[in-house]
Scaffold this active site. Sequence first.
Site, mmCIF file in Angstrom:
data_model
loop_
_atom_site.group_PDB
_atom_site.id
_atom_site.type_symbol
_atom_site.label_atom_id
_atom_site.label_comp_id
_atom_site.label_asym_id
_atom_site.label_seq_id
_atom_site.Cartn_x
_atom_site.Cartn_y
_atom_site.Cartn_z
ATOM 1 N N CYS A 14 0.845 -1.194 0.000
ATOM 2 C CA CYS A 14 0.000 0.000 0.000
ATOM 3 C C CYS A 14 0.878 1.241 0.000
ATOM 4 O O CYS A 14 1.758 1.377 0.855
ATOM 5 C CB CYS A 14 -0.929 0.045 1.206
ATOM 6 S SG CYS A 14 -1.926 1.555 1.195
ATOM 7 N N GLY A 22 -6.654 2.444 -12.505
ATOM 8 C CA GLY A 22 -7.524 2.697 -13.653
ATOM 9 C C GLY A 22 -6.816 2.433 -14.973
ATOM 10 O O GLY A 22 -5.627 2.100 -15.007
#
Lengths: 268, 303
Positions: free
Chosen positions: B130, B217
């Site tokens: 992360c 994305g």
Amino acid sequence: MFKDPEARIVGKESWGDYFLLTFDSPAVSALARPGQFLMIKVSDEPYPLLRRPLGIHSRKDKTLGVFFKVAGIGTALLARKTPGETLDLLGPLGKGFNIDPCLAGKPVLAVGGGRGIAPLYFLAWELRALGASIKILYGGRTQADLPLADKLRAEGFDFACSTDDGTVGRRGLVTELMEDEIKAGGGSPPALVCACGPDPMLQAVALIARDKRLPAELSLESRMGCGFGACWGCVQRIRRDGKAEWIKICEDGPVFPAESVVWEKESP
Amino acid sequence: MSDLSVDLGFLKLKNPILAASGTFGYGLEFEPFLDLNRLGGFVVKGLYYGPREGNPPPRLVETPSGLINAIGLQGIGVEAFIAKVLPKLQALDTAVIVNVCGASEEEYVRVVEALDAEEGIAACEINISCPNVNKDGACPAFSPESTRAVVREVKRASRRPVIVKLSPNVTNIVEIALAAQEAGADAIALVNTFLAMAIDVETRRPKLGNVLGGLSGPAIKPIALRMVYQVASRVKVPVIGMGGIWSGADVLEFMIAGARAVQVGTANLVDPDACLRILGEVEDFCRRKGIERLEDIIATVKT
């Protein structure tokens, strides 16, 4: 909540940068409550990527309406849509205003700033149906930011407006209008204040409500990722049971009790 | 009807489409929009041992064909997950994978141990990548040594298969993947988001409360695909590919590059039923091409 991939647009009105689209969406319409919102897809391609959150502005029979100001590429694309085309939407989403039946016969104040009038219009119709005595305060920078003023007046709503430049209504902020209104109301203060608009306006509404000991509900505006609680992208500091936490606006809001909202710069 | 199932060795999936952690909540949020049982599986949002606050807003910025997020792994923690969420997931007929986080090796182990006592979990995905919880996006997946250390401890503690999720923000992704494999990873998942930034030119302020965030994305898909191809060509364990998947063709690209399964992430936020649309597109492709077993296309890129 549902996904309606083909809500057919049946009406479009515009006033400068402001647009009102109405569309058929029977399933979503049947469940919609004032203060809830829709996530509307603005492009079939991944640019712009995200859906846009828009408060439900109106409901009539099986149609819903959204009222918005063109503020960027997403809303600009939405403003190009025309009747006959369809919208892909998710809704109704979030938790709306707490419309208690005991508000019947009591005064309620709705305070809207600019495009923040959007959900208050739906709220006003529902409160009127309930028999509450609703007064709408509508503020903006200039007359062009109050495109719904004539309609509200024509539909017989008790209504007052303000503009920063004084082109129409009281010169000043809508929250000053709110203070005037409460003062003029004297012995019969509003049983509920409902507000939607930019954060500084909402913070001022919360402050007035606190000082006058009026229950108030605020509908917060936020950019959102998904709109249904999955991404944790839209959060507001909310105080519950004495503890402040980042709470999802899309799922637990967008309407929150005014006293629960913790602002970035605290009120005096 | 083509056979869409894929076998990860330790886990057979009914189809290769998993919903990616961080974009799928705890799964239940999507029930109004799709039948979770039709998915190959899903990976729930990252869990630390206790609840976690997350980062100050704004947490999201939209960029051309992309999304930068800096949520900061806000979540309920593993104890609340086991008490409140897991019982509902146990009723599902799909692979439920839990994404495991930790501020230290000990915390990863504590989370895995807590989950080990429970049923209904197909595998753990170890989140060592992360970008939103440490300064400059630092995470264990930045070096082979720290990757090896976390994976080794988790493998020692867990009775379940361990998928290791890697960061793309490294110089040599293959080196990190090999380190994870050597430490016992049962599968490699890649990529997490690309460390990114956006600035408001009017105010000159970063557009994210956390200053930096992770880009996901379609914007990242070609780079993610390159990394999956490089890793899949070198490791023996199965590779789960992800990064900007938006269509059935994207899934096929990752599989042809060597992925045995894929994860769909950001698309879920835009279309909560995206995984099923994408699955339908994969099915259509197989039908059109007369592919009987989807597994036959894995790692078939003609170079």
